[in-house]
Design a protein around this motif. Structure first.
Motif, PDB file in Angstrom:
ATOM      1  N   PHE A 143       0.814  -1.212   0.000  1.00 21.67           N
ATOM      2  CA  PHE A 143       0.000   0.000   0.000  1.00 21.67           C
ATOM      3  C   PHE A 143       0.852   1.267   0.000  1.00 21.67           C
ATOM      4  CE2 PHE A 143      -3.572  -2.706   0.315  1.00 21.67           C
ATOM      5  CZ  PHE A 143      -4.629  -1.954  -0.177  1.00 21.67           C
ATOM      6  N   ARG A 144       2.012   1.241   0.640  1.00 21.91           N
ATOM      7  CA  ARG A 144       2.919   2.392   0.532  1.00 21.91           C
ATOM      8  C   ARG A 144       3.378   2.550  -0.917  1.00 21.91           C
ATOM      9  NH1 ARG A 144       4.725   0.445   5.605  1.00 21.91           N
ATOM     10  NH2 ARG A 144       6.476  -0.586   4.604  1.00 21.91           N
ATOM     11  N   HIS A 145       3.662   1.425  -1.579  1.00 23.32           N
ATOM     12  CA  HIS A 145       4.017   1.417  -3.007  1.00 23.32           C
ATOM     13  C   HIS A 145       2.874   2.024  -3.824  1.00 23.32           C
ATOM     14  CE1 HIS A 145       5.221  -0.253  -6.934  1.00 23.32           C
ATOM     15  NE2 HIS A 145       3.988  -0.746  -7.013  1.00 23.32           N
ATOM     16  N   ARG A 146       1.646   1.621  -3.550  1.00 24.85           N
ATOM     17  CA  ARG A 146       0.480   2.150  -4.267  1.00 24.85           C
ATOM     18  C   ARG A 146       0.402   3.666  -4.123  1.00 24.85           C
ATOM     19  NH1 ARG A 146      -4.998  -1.322  -3.589  1.00 24.85           N
ATOM     20  NH2 ARG A 146      -5.580   0.250  -5.127  1.00 24.85           N
ATOM     21  N   HIS A 147       0.594   4.156  -2.917  1.00 27.01           N
ATOM     22  CA  HIS A 147       0.511   5.597  -2.677  1.00 27.01           C
ATOM     23  C   HIS A 147       1.613   6.346  -3.420  1.00 27.01           C
ATOM     24  CE1 HIS A 147      -2.582   6.187   0.633  1.00 27.01           C
ATOM     25  NE2 HIS A 147      -2.648   4.899   0.327  1.00 27.01           N
ATOM     26  N   ARG A 148       2.821   5.806  -3.402  1.00 24.85           N
ATOM     27  CA  ARG A 148       3.918   6.454  -4.141  1.00 24.85           C
ATOM     28  C   ARG A 148       3.609   6.504  -5.624  1.00 24.85           C
ATOM     29  NH1 ARG A 148       6.983   3.333  -0.614  1.00 24.85           N
ATOM     30  NH2 ARG A 148       7.354   1.773  -2.231  1.00 24.85           N
ATOM     31  N   ARG A 149       3.104   5.421  -6.186  1.00 25.99           N
ATOM     32  CA  ARG A 149       2.795   5.374  -7.619  1.00 25.99           C
ATOM     33  C   ARG A 149       1.660   6.327  -7.968  1.00 25.99           C
ATOM     34  NH1 ARG A 149       5.005   1.872 -11.462  1.00 25.99           N
ATOM     35  NH2 ARG A 149       2.918   1.536 -12.263  1.00 25.99           N
ATOM     36  N   LEU A 150       0.662   6.424  -7.108  1.00 25.83           N
ATOM     37  CA  LEU A 150      -0.453   7.335  -7.354  1.00 25.83           C
ATOM     38  C   LEU A 150       0.035   8.778  -7.336  1.00 25.83           C
ATOM     39  CD1 LEU A 150      -3.496   7.700  -7.807  1.00 25.83           C
ATOM     40  CD2 LEU A 150      -3.765   7.676  -5.307  1.00 25.83           C
ATOM     41  N   ALA A 151       0.839   9.143  -6.351  1.00 24.53           N
ATOM     42  CA  ALA A 151       1.377  10.505  -6.281  1.00 24.53           C
ATOM     43  C   ALA A 151       2.241  10.791  -7.498  1.00 24.53           C
ATOM     44  CB  ALA A 151       2.168  10.692  -4.993  1.00 24.53           C
ATOM     45  N   ARG A 152       3.057   9.833  -7.900  1.00 30.65           N
ATOM     46  CA  ARG A 152       3.925  10.013  -9.071  1.00 30.65           C
ATOM     47  C   ARG A 152       3.100  10.218 -10.336  1.00 30.65           C
ATOM     48  NH1 ARG A 152       7.349   5.162  -9.274  1.00 30.65           N
ATOM     49  NH2 ARG A 152       7.394   5.554  -7.046  1.00 30.65           N
ATOM     50  N   TYR A 153       2.009   9.498 -10.472  1.00 27.87           N
ATOM     51  CA  TYR A 153       1.116   9.648 -11.633  1.00 27.87           C
ATOM     52  C   TYR A 153       0.649  11.101 -11.752  1.00 27.87           C
ATOM     53  CZ  TYR A 153      -3.035   9.312 -14.535  1.00 27.87           C
ATOM     54  OH  TYR A 153      -3.996   9.539 -15.510  1.00 27.87           O
ATOM     55  N   PHE A 154       0.193  11.674 -10.632  1.00 28.80           N
ATOM     56  CA  PHE A 154      -0.314  13.044 -10.677  1.00 28.80           C
ATOM     57  C   PHE A 154       0.818  14.074 -10.750  1.00 28.80           C
ATOM     58  CE2 PHE A 154      -4.250  10.970  -9.361  1.00 28.80           C
ATOM     59  CZ  PHE A 154      -5.120  11.557 -10.269  1.00 28.80           C
ATOM     60  N   ASP A 155       1.971  13.762 -10.184  1.00 27.69           N
ATOM     61  CA  ASP A 155       3.139  14.645 -10.328  1.00 27.69           C
ATOM     62  C   ASP A 155       3.493  14.802 -11.811  1.00 27.69           C
ATOM     63  OD1 ASP A 155       3.652  15.434  -7.730  1.00 27.69           O
ATOM     64  OD2 ASP A 155       5.047  13.782  -7.342  1.00 27.69           O
ATOM     65  N   ARG A 156       3.498  13.685 -12.539  1.00 24.55           N
ATOM     66  CA  ARG A 156       3.839  13.713 -13.975  1.00 24.55           C
ATOM     67  C   ARG A 156       2.810  14.493 -14.773  1.00 24.55           C
ATOM     68  NH1 ARG A 156       4.510   7.783 -14.232  1.00 24.55           N
ATOM     69  NH2 ARG A 156       6.312   7.468 -12.917  1.00 24.55           N
ATOM     70  N   ARG A 157       1.570  14.394 -14.387  1.00 26.55           N
ATOM     71  CA  ARG A 157       0.502  15.101 -15.112  1.00 26.55           C
ATOM     72  C   ARG A 157       0.597  16.609 -14.923  1.00 26.55           C
ATOM     73  NH1 ARG A 157      -3.539  12.099 -17.268  1.00 26.55           N
ATOM     74  NH2 ARG A 157      -5.024  13.785 -17.022  1.00 26.55           N
ATOM     75  N   ARG A 158       1.151  17.047 -13.788  1.00 28.57           N
ATOM     76  CA  ARG A 158       1.304  18.483 -13.524  1.00 28.57           C
ATOM     77  C   ARG A 158       2.485  19.069 -14.286  1.00 28.57           C
ATOM     78  NH1 ARG A 158       1.258  19.902  -7.307  1.00 28.57           N
ATOM     79  NH2 ARG A 158       3.373  19.257  -7.663  1.00 28.57           N
ATOM     80  N   SER A 159       3.446  18.230 -14.638  1.00 30.34           N
ATOM     81  CA  SER A 159       4.668  18.706 -15.320  1.00 30.34           C
ATOM     82  C   SER A 159       4.415  19.151 -16.752  1.00 30.34           C
ATOM     83  CB  SER A 159       5.716  17.613 -15.361  1.00 30.34           C
ATOM     84  OG  SER A 159       5.977  17.141 -14.070  1.00 30.34           O
TER      85      SER A 159
END
Length: 159
Positions: A143-159
């Motif tokens: 679940f920590r992995h899931r949260h990191r991947r979810l945050a990374r997904y939205f970080d990339r979309r903001r770039s």
């Protein structure tokens, strides 16, 4: 045979996106699998390819999903059952699987000025009682992995 006590843990993090955008992502199988991979992947019947959590019948099995280790090796069969769905806010799942007598997953989205707090509360009872202690740290890490991947997904979309 005595039934296992529920094992519980919570994972919470902030995702840099509004709750509506996070909800649209985390309630689809594509979004769920994006969070889980490359560790595991969940299958879905072909006729439900466009399924979202909002489509699930409440209180009854929506479908059986095979849990595939590294996206390839079947390790479990999960009968997805949603109890409540509050769009853009939360869902409450109480499922079972070949490995888990009870799998209770509550995901809550809380709006924040900087995005959305995503909180997963997990309670589970494995069918093989002595596995509870070993599964807890593994599932917490997943679940920590899931949260990191979810945050990374939205970080990339903001770039």
């Amino acid at each position: 045979m005595a039934e296992a006590q529920l094992v519980e843990f919570t994972v919470s993090s902030v995702v840099p996106a509004p709750p509506e955008a996070v909800w649209a992502r985390v309630t689809t199988m594509d979004g769920i699998n994006q969070e889980l991979m490359p560790i595991i992947r969940m299958t879905i019947p072909r006729d439900l390819a466009a399924f979202t959590i909002a489509d699930a019948p409440l209180g009854e099995r929506a479908f059986r999903s095979w849990i595939l280790l590294f996206g390839l090796v079947p390790i479990d069969a999960h009968d997805l059952t949603l109890i409540t769905v509050d769009p853009a806010r939360s869902f409450h799942e109480h499922s079972s699987s070949l490995m888990q007598r009870h799998w209770i997953h509550e995901r809550t989205l809380t709006p924040l000025p900087e995005g959305t707090r995503v909180t997963d509360r997990i309670r589970f009872a494995p069918r093989v009682l002595f596995l509870a202690g070993a599964l807890r740290p593994i599932l917490q890490a997943l679940f920590r992995h899931r949260h990191r991947r979810l945050a990374r997904y939205f970080d990339r979309r903001r770039s």
